[in-house]
Design a protein around this motif. Structure first.
Motif, PDB file in Angstrom:
ATOM      1  N   LYS A  36       6.389  14.588   3.192  1.00 20.17           N
ATOM      2  CA  LYS A  36       6.888  13.223   2.972  1.00 20.17           C
ATOM      3  C   LYS A  36       6.894  12.437   4.287  1.00 20.17           C
ATOM      4  N   GLN A  37       7.383  13.103   5.336  1.00 19.72           N
ATOM      5  CA  GLN A  37       7.466  12.439   6.648  1.00 19.72           C
ATOM      6  C   GLN A  37       6.067  12.071   7.147  1.00 19.72           C
ATOM      7  N   LEU A  38       5.141  13.006   6.970  1.00 17.55           N
ATOM      8  CA  LEU A  38       3.768  12.749   7.417  1.00 17.55           C
ATOM      9  C   LEU A  38       3.123  11.635   6.586  1.00 17.55           C
ATOM     10  N   LEU A  39       3.379  11.634   5.283  1.00 18.02           N
ATOM     11  CA  LEU A  39       2.790  10.591   4.429  1.00 18.02           C
ATOM     12  C   LEU A  39       3.316   9.205   4.835  1.00 18.02           C
ATOM     13  N   ASN A  40       4.576   9.145   5.256  1.00 14.55           N
ATOM     14  CA  ASN A  40       5.110   7.862   5.753  1.00 14.55           C
ATOM     15  C   ASN A  40       4.352   7.384   6.973  1.00 14.55           C
ATOM     16  N   CYS A  41       4.097   8.327   7.895  1.00 18.81           N
ATOM     17  CA  CYS A  41       3.344   7.964   9.109  1.00 18.81           C
ATOM     18  C   CYS A  41       1.941   7.493   8.737  1.00 18.81           C
ATOM     19  N   ILE A  42       1.333   8.167   7.760  1.00 18.37           N
ATOM     20  CA  ILE A  42      -0.030   7.797   7.359  1.00 18.37           C
ATOM     21  C   ILE A  42      -0.023   6.421   6.698  1.00 18.37           C
ATOM     22  N   GLU A  43       0.972   6.204   5.849  1.00 16.12           N
ATOM     23  CA  GLU A  43       1.041   4.903   5.151  1.00 16.12           C
ATOM     24  C   GLU A  43       1.101   3.749   6.157  1.00 16.12           C
ATOM     25  N   LYS A  44       1.922   3.931   7.209  1.00 19.33           N
ATOM     26  CA  LYS A  44       2.059   2.866   8.221  1.00 19.33           C
ATOM     27  C   LYS A  44       0.705   2.516   8.830  1.00 19.33           C
ATOM     28  N   PHE A 102       0.858  -1.172   0.000  1.00 17.37           N
ATOM     29  CA  PHE A 102       0.000   0.000   0.000  1.00 17.37           C
ATOM     30  C   PHE A 102       0.895   1.222   0.000  1.00 17.37           C
ATOM     31  N   SER A 103       0.914   1.971  -1.078  1.00 16.71           N
ATOM     32  CA  SER A 103       1.791   3.147  -0.967  1.00 16.71           C
ATOM     33  C   SER A 103       1.046   4.451  -1.168  1.00 16.71           C
ATOM     34  N   ILE A 104       1.459   5.385  -0.355  1.00 15.81           N
ATOM     35  CA  ILE A 104       0.784   6.674  -0.284  1.00 15.81           C
ATOM     36  C   ILE A 104       1.749   7.737  -0.777  1.00 15.81           C
ATOM     37  N   GLY A 105       1.304   8.552  -1.707  1.00 12.17           N
ATOM     38  CA  GLY A 105       2.125   9.683  -2.138  1.00 12.17           C
ATOM     39  C   GLY A 105       3.198   9.327  -3.155  1.00 12.17           C
TER      40      GLY A 105
END
Ligand code: BTN
Length: 255
Positions: free
Chosen positions: A170-178, A4-7
């Motif tokens: 980018k950092q926030l999108l990583n947190c959301i993806e998790k 699942f990838s976001i962004g």
């Protein structure tokens, strides 16, 4: 490989009325081909929408205002509040990484010392009982210093650090993806555990207002449909839906 990838794709605009409106329009036009996890981002959102028909105000070039298009979550309507919980947990985790101690106010406001730092507006499309598409709109105050409302704050106001918006995104999108991976794997217990841990008033007495009445209660549980279950002083339990009850915050405490 990431399930699942976001962004992976970020559509960036100099100016947009509302990233949620743009994403909704895009999803309507290209339903079949829309990339799951596509992000619509602008540094200058001029007509941002919030919950309860409120506006979301954001100073140009200061904050993150963006929307994520999700069309592969395969959740049912009755599971949809887990998406909302997961995004709130992701925002809390992002702020933790910045050493900001944030809390979640039911259903999904993000506060620091009782002041709002971020908000979430999720707009779902349904096919029968299935949420076929969700537009997850997020506004988070990053570098803005002055607010019309004294009840708002930003990363800068809490830390005195200015952030580069693109890196912060980018950092926030990583947190959301998790967290969204947990939704797609239906790890609902984990999501709820974290959400309750960060929730203001969970098993703690707070003041609430409902039907022109002010009363004290503790949050006893959050139901899967998003309703809040409050335990009143006489130990009776009462369920409320969004807009039926509000937490009364003490801003002096937060200063
Ligand atoms: C709230 O009321 O707390 C929700 C605020 C959500 C604001 C975000 S900013 C990006 C996206 N586009 C919008 O028009 N609203 C959401």
């Amino acid at each position: 490989m990431n399930i699942f990838s976001i962004g992976n794709t970020i559509l960036e605009f100099e100016e947009l009325g509302s990233t949620n409106d743009y994403a909704l329009e895009l999803a309507k036009k290209s339903e079949k081909t829309l990339e799951n996890g596509l992000v619509v981002f602008t540094k200058n959102q001029t007509n941002g929408r919030g919950q309860r028909e409120n506006n979301w105000l954001s100073e140009k070039d200061c904050n993150l205002t963006f929307s994520i298009c999700l069309n592969q979550l395969s959740i049912t309507v009755s599971e949809s509040f887990y998406l909302s919980m997961a995004v709130a947990v992701a925002l809390k985790n992002f702020l933790n990484e910045l050493k900001i101690d944030a809390q979640i106010k039911w259903p999904n406001d993000i506060l620091v010392n009782n002041k709002k730092i971020a908000g979430i507006l999720i707009e779902n499309s349904l096919k029968g009982n299935i949420v076929s598409q969700s537009i997850v709109g997020i506004g988070i105050n990053i570098n803005q210093q002055h607010f019309e409302h004294l009840t708002a704050t930003s990363v800068y106001n809490e830390t005195q650090n200015k952030l580069d918006l693109k890196s912060a995104l980018k950092q926030l999108l990583n947190c959301i993806e998790k967290e969204l991976i947990k939704v797609s794997l239906k790890k609902y217990d984990l999501i709820k555990r974290d959400y309750l841990q960060y929730l203001i008033g969970f098993k703690k007495t707070q003041t609430y207002q409902a039907n022109n009445e002010i009363f004290e209660a503790k949050i006893n549980d959050i139901k899967s449909d998003g309703a809040i279950e409050l335990e009143l002083n006489d130990k009776s339990k009462k369920k409320f839906y969004f807009k039926e009850v509000s937490l009364v915050l003490n801003y002096e405490q937060g200063n």
